[in-house]
Design a protein around this motif. Structure first.
Motif, PDB file in Angstrom:
ATOM      1  N   MET A 184       0.838  -1.191   0.000  1.00 49.61           N
ATOM      2  CA  MET A 184       0.000   0.000   0.000  1.00 49.61           C
ATOM      3  C   MET A 184       0.876   1.246   0.000  1.00 49.61           C
ATOM      4  SD  MET A 184      -3.109  -0.757   2.662  1.00 49.61           S
ATOM      5  CE  MET A 184      -3.993   0.663   2.003  1.00 49.61           C
ATOM      6  N   ARG A 185       0.334   2.334  -0.551  1.00 52.84           N
ATOM      7  CA  ARG A 185       1.054   3.595  -0.506  1.00 52.84           C
ATOM      8  C   ARG A 185       1.062   4.141   0.918  1.00 52.84           C
ATOM      9  NH1 ARG A 185       2.522   5.750  -5.187  1.00 52.84           N
ATOM     10  NH2 ARG A 185       1.579   4.981  -7.118  1.00 52.84           N
ATOM     11  N   ARG A 186       2.187   4.727   1.281  1.00 51.36           N
ATOM     12  CA  ARG A 186       2.321   5.329   2.608  1.00 51.36           C
ATOM     13  C   ARG A 186       1.246   6.398   2.822  1.00 51.36           C
ATOM     14  NH1 ARG A 186       3.848   4.208   7.432  1.00 51.36           N
ATOM     15  NH2 ARG A 186       5.658   3.140   6.533  1.00 51.36           N
ATOM     16  N   SER A 187       0.895   7.155   1.791  1.00 56.23           N
ATOM     17  CA  SER A 187      -0.097   8.220   1.945  1.00 56.23           C
ATOM     18  C   SER A 187      -1.460   7.668   2.345  1.00 56.23           C
ATOM     19  CB  SER A 187      -0.214   9.040   0.667  1.00 56.23           C
ATOM     20  OG  SER A 187      -0.513   8.203  -0.439  1.00 56.23           O
ATOM     21  N   GLU A 188      -1.827   6.482   1.834  1.00 55.40           N
ATOM     22  CA  GLU A 188      -3.102   5.861   2.203  1.00 55.40           C
ATOM     23  C   GLU A 188      -3.090   5.454   3.680  1.00 55.40           C
ATOM     24  OE1 GLU A 188      -4.907   3.132  -0.912  1.00 55.40           O
ATOM     25  OE2 GLU A 188      -2.778   3.133  -1.512  1.00 55.40           O
ATOM     26  N   ILE A 189      -1.961   4.922   4.103  1.00 56.44           N
ATOM     27  CA  ILE A 189      -1.838   4.493   5.506  1.00 56.44           C
ATOM     28  C   ILE A 189      -1.873   5.703   6.427  1.00 56.44           C
ATOM     29  CG2 ILE A 189      -0.315   3.371   7.173  1.00 56.44           C
ATOM     30  CD1 ILE A 189       0.705   1.633   4.832  1.00 56.44           C
ATOM     31  N   ASP A 190      -1.147   6.765   6.035  1.00 57.76           N
ATOM     32  CA  ASP A 190      -1.134   7.970   6.861  1.00 57.76           C
ATOM     33  C   ASP A 190      -2.535   8.570   6.979  1.00 57.76           C
ATOM     34  OD1 ASP A 190       1.551   7.802   7.374  1.00 57.76           O
ATOM     35  OD2 ASP A 190       2.154   9.182   5.789  1.00 57.76           O
ATOM     36  N   ALA A 191      -3.320   8.519   5.895  1.00 58.33           N
ATOM     37  CA  ALA A 191      -4.681   9.058   5.937  1.00 58.33           C
ATOM     38  C   ALA A 191      -5.542   8.260   6.910  1.00 58.33           C
ATOM     39  CB  ALA A 191      -5.296   9.033   4.539  1.00 58.33           C
ATOM     40  N   ALA A 192      -5.384   6.936   6.892  1.00 55.45           N
ATOM     41  CA  ALA A 192      -6.146   6.094   7.815  1.00 55.45           C
ATOM     42  C   ALA A 192      -5.740   6.374   9.267  1.00 55.45           C
ATOM     43  CB  ALA A 192      -5.930   4.619   7.486  1.00 55.45           C
ATOM     44  N   ARG A 193      -4.446   6.534   9.483  1.00 55.20           N
ATOM     45  CA  ARG A 193      -3.971   6.815  10.842  1.00 55.20           C
ATOM     46  C   ARG A 193      -4.455   8.177  11.327  1.00 55.20           C
ATOM     47  NH1 ARG A 193       2.254   4.385  10.354  1.00 55.20           N
ATOM     48  NH2 ARG A 193       1.578   2.193  10.156  1.00 55.20           N
ATOM     49  N   ALA A 194      -4.466   9.158  10.413  1.00 55.31           N
ATOM     50  CA  ALA A 194      -4.971  10.482  10.790  1.00 55.31           C
ATOM     51  C   ALA A 194      -6.444  10.392  11.164  1.00 55.31           C
ATOM     52  CB  ALA A 194      -4.775  11.464   9.634  1.00 55.31           C
ATOM     53  N   GLY A 195      -7.204   9.569  10.435  1.00 57.29           N
ATOM     54  CA  GLY A 195      -8.615   9.401  10.755  1.00 57.29           C
ATOM     55  C   GLY A 195      -8.818   8.764  12.117  1.00 57.29           C
ATOM     56  N   LEU A 196      -7.959   7.795  12.448  1.00 56.00           N
ATOM     57  CA  LEU A 196      -8.061   7.132  13.749  1.00 56.00           C
ATOM     58  C   LEU A 196      -7.696   8.090  14.876  1.00 56.00           C
ATOM     59  CD1 LEU A 196      -8.905   4.253  14.397  1.00 56.00           C
ATOM     60  CD2 LEU A 196      -6.498   3.636  14.606  1.00 56.00           C
ATOM     61  N   VAL A 197      -6.673   8.907  14.644  1.00 56.19           N
ATOM     62  CA  VAL A 197      -6.267   9.903  15.642  1.00 56.19           C
ATOM     63  C   VAL A 197      -7.377  10.933  15.843  1.00 56.19           C
ATOM     64  CG1 VAL A 197      -4.677  11.819  16.095  1.00 56.19           C
ATOM     65  CG2 VAL A 197      -3.791   9.622  15.315  1.00 56.19           C
ATOM     66  N   GLU A 198      -8.023  11.356  14.751  1.00 54.60           N
ATOM     67  CA  GLU A 198      -9.111  12.324  14.859  1.00 54.60           C
ATOM     68  C   GLU A 198     -10.272  11.732  15.649  1.00 54.60           C
ATOM     69  OE1 GLU A 198     -11.192  15.705  14.780  1.00 54.60           O
ATOM     70  OE2 GLU A 198      -9.103  15.418  14.175  1.00 54.60           O
ATOM     71  N   LEU A 199     -10.573  10.454  15.431  1.00 59.51           N
ATOM     72  CA  LEU A 199     -11.618   9.791  16.215  1.00 59.51           C
ATOM     73  C   LEU A 199     -11.239   9.772  17.699  1.00 59.51           C
ATOM     74  CD1 LEU A 199     -14.178   8.085  16.544  1.00 59.51           C
ATOM     75  CD2 LEU A 199     -12.804   6.061  15.938  1.00 59.51           C
ATOM     76  N   ALA A 200      -9.968   9.461  17.974  1.00 58.91           N
ATOM     77  CA  ALA A 200      -9.509   9.454  19.368  1.00 58.91           C
ATOM     78  C   ALA A 200      -9.666  10.828  19.993  1.00 58.91           C
ATOM     79  CB  ALA A 200      -8.047   9.002  19.445  1.00 58.91           C
ATOM     80  N   ARG A 201      -9.342  11.876  19.201  1.00 58.95           N
ATOM     81  CA  ARG A 201      -9.494  13.247  19.696  1.00 58.95           C
ATOM     82  C   ARG A 201     -10.938  13.553  20.058  1.00 58.95           C
ATOM     83  NH1 ARG A 201      -5.615  16.516  19.896  1.00 58.95           N
ATOM     84  NH2 ARG A 201      -3.861  16.094  18.567  1.00 58.95           N
ATOM     85  N   GLN A 202     -11.860  13.126  19.216  1.00 54.31           N
ATOM     86  CA  GLN A 202     -13.278  13.366  19.478  1.00 54.31           C
ATOM     87  C   GLN A 202     -13.723  12.653  20.750  1.00 54.31           C
ATOM     88  OE1 GLN A 202     -15.516  12.286  15.979  1.00 54.31           O
ATOM     89  NE2 GLN A 202     -14.369  13.669  14.643  1.00 54.31           N
ATOM     90  N   LEU A 203     -13.257  11.422  20.929  1.00 52.40           N
ATOM     91  CA  LEU A 203     -13.612  10.666  22.133  1.00 52.40           C
ATOM     92  C   LEU A 203     -13.003  11.306  23.380  1.00 52.40           C
ATOM     93  CD1 LEU A 203     -13.152   7.051  20.721  1.00 52.40           C
ATOM     94  CD2 LEU A 203     -15.314   8.196  21.248  1.00 52.40           C
ATOM     95  N   ILE A 204     -11.783  11.821  23.241  1.00 49.91           N
ATOM     96  CA  ILE A 204     -11.145  12.527  24.356  1.00 49.91           C
ATOM     97  C   ILE A 204     -11.921  13.797  24.670  1.00 49.91           C
ATOM     98  CG2 ILE A 204      -9.076  13.814  25.061  1.00 49.91           C
ATOM     99  CD1 ILE A 204      -7.458  11.762  23.374  1.00 49.91           C
TER     100      ILE A 204
END
Length: 304
Positions: free
Chosen positions: A266-286
């Motif tokens: 997979m392209r690194r950019s796709e993985i980074d986008a998924a990780r950013a989405g997970l971090v944003e979800l964590a931020r919302q839960l926090i």
């Protein structure tokens, strides 16, 4: 009707209203409790215990609170808060209960309230707006306690202006891909020595998820989109992946590993986008108080 939902019939209306208000305010009523003598506190506490579950009553108590006449000093508090930088104001109240957020929105200017709503987590904004529809009068003493608390927090934020600025930059850098983030941090450090390290210490990244406690990680995993989670774990650091797998069953972990392997390169950019989405979800839960925060790649490289 459930017995727990019926209010105690022998409570005086004023006492019942105050008890509902204190229940609605929760921890934010600390300043009010401090002003009560032991007998008053005991009476109010007993009344709260005797009241049934009554969301409508609590909403009415907050509505009356919001409509209570304000003093010139109180007006100054809300004027100051309305003029506060929106990200700072959002940071001040994003961890408050929806009832309190609704009350604050009712006191801010329309423009400030609109800006604030756009900067709060969507779920909190919607919940607060629904409560705002039914907000009622709140006892002046309770309002005074809330105003005193907010005024103190606003002054503290003003004193921490430099830190707040670094936090805003950190939030931007959180969303950059690792290579761009590294380049910008280096440039920032060159322009203003010490600033880059300050921003770096405030950043919250995918690998910081490993510092979540078990309850927080399990809440995050339950809320995450499975496809996003699988992509985010592709090529993840061992410590980060281990934190995830430690909070799922053996069978669920095996399935996750199989699905990750099945993704192929997979392209690194796709993985980074998924990780950013997970971090944003964590931020919302926090931000909603559901979890507590713990604390040099090519953006398009292939991850085997």
């Amino acid at each position: 009707m459930n017995a727990l939902a019926r209010p105690a019939p022998d409570l005086a209306p004023g006492l019942a209203r105050s008890a509902r208000l204190m229940r609605a305010l929760g921890p934010d009523a600390a300043a009010i409790w401090a002003e009560l003598d032991p007998q008053e506190a005991a009476t109010l506490s007993a009344a709260m215990d005797r009241l049934g579950d009554d969301p409508a009553g609590e909403a009415d108590a907050l509505r009356r609170f919001a409509e209570a006449r304000r003093s010139p000093a109180a007006s100054s508090v809300w004027t100051d808060l309305s003029a506060l930088d929106t990200p700072l104001l959002a940071g001040l109240i994003r961890n408050e209960r929806a009832q309190i957020v609704a009350l604050i929105l009712s006191r801010l200017t329309g423009e400030a309230a609109a800006r604030l709503l756009r900067n709060l987590p969507p779920a909190l904004s919607i919940d607060a707006m629904q409560r705002l529809l039914h907000i009622g009068e709140v006892h002046p003493a309770a309002m005074a306690g809330l105003e005193q608390y907010l005024q103190g927090r606003a002054k503290a934020l003003s004193r921490e202006g430099g830190q707040a600025g670094a936090e805003r930059i950190a939030r931007i850098f959180d969303r950059l891909d690792p290579r761009a983030g590294t380049l910008f941090l280096a440039a920032l450090e060159t322009a203003e020595p010490g600033t880059g390290e300050k921003v770096r210490s405030l950043m919250f990244t995918f690998d910081d998820l490993a510092a979540l406690d078990a309850g927080g990680m399990q809440t995050l995993l339950a809320a995450a989109d499975r496809a996003v989670l699988i992509t985010a774990l592709k090529g993840a650091k061992e410590t980060t992946a281990a934190a995830v797998f430690a909070n799922v069953t053996q069978r669920a972990g095996d399935l996750l590993r199989e699905e990750i392997a099945a993704l192929g390169p997979m392209r690194r950019s796709e993985i980074d986008a998924a990780r950013a989405g997970l971090v944003e979800l964590a931020r919302q839960l926090i931000g909603r108080g559901e979890i507590r925060a713990g604390k040099g790649n090519d953006p398009d490289e292939l991850v085997e």
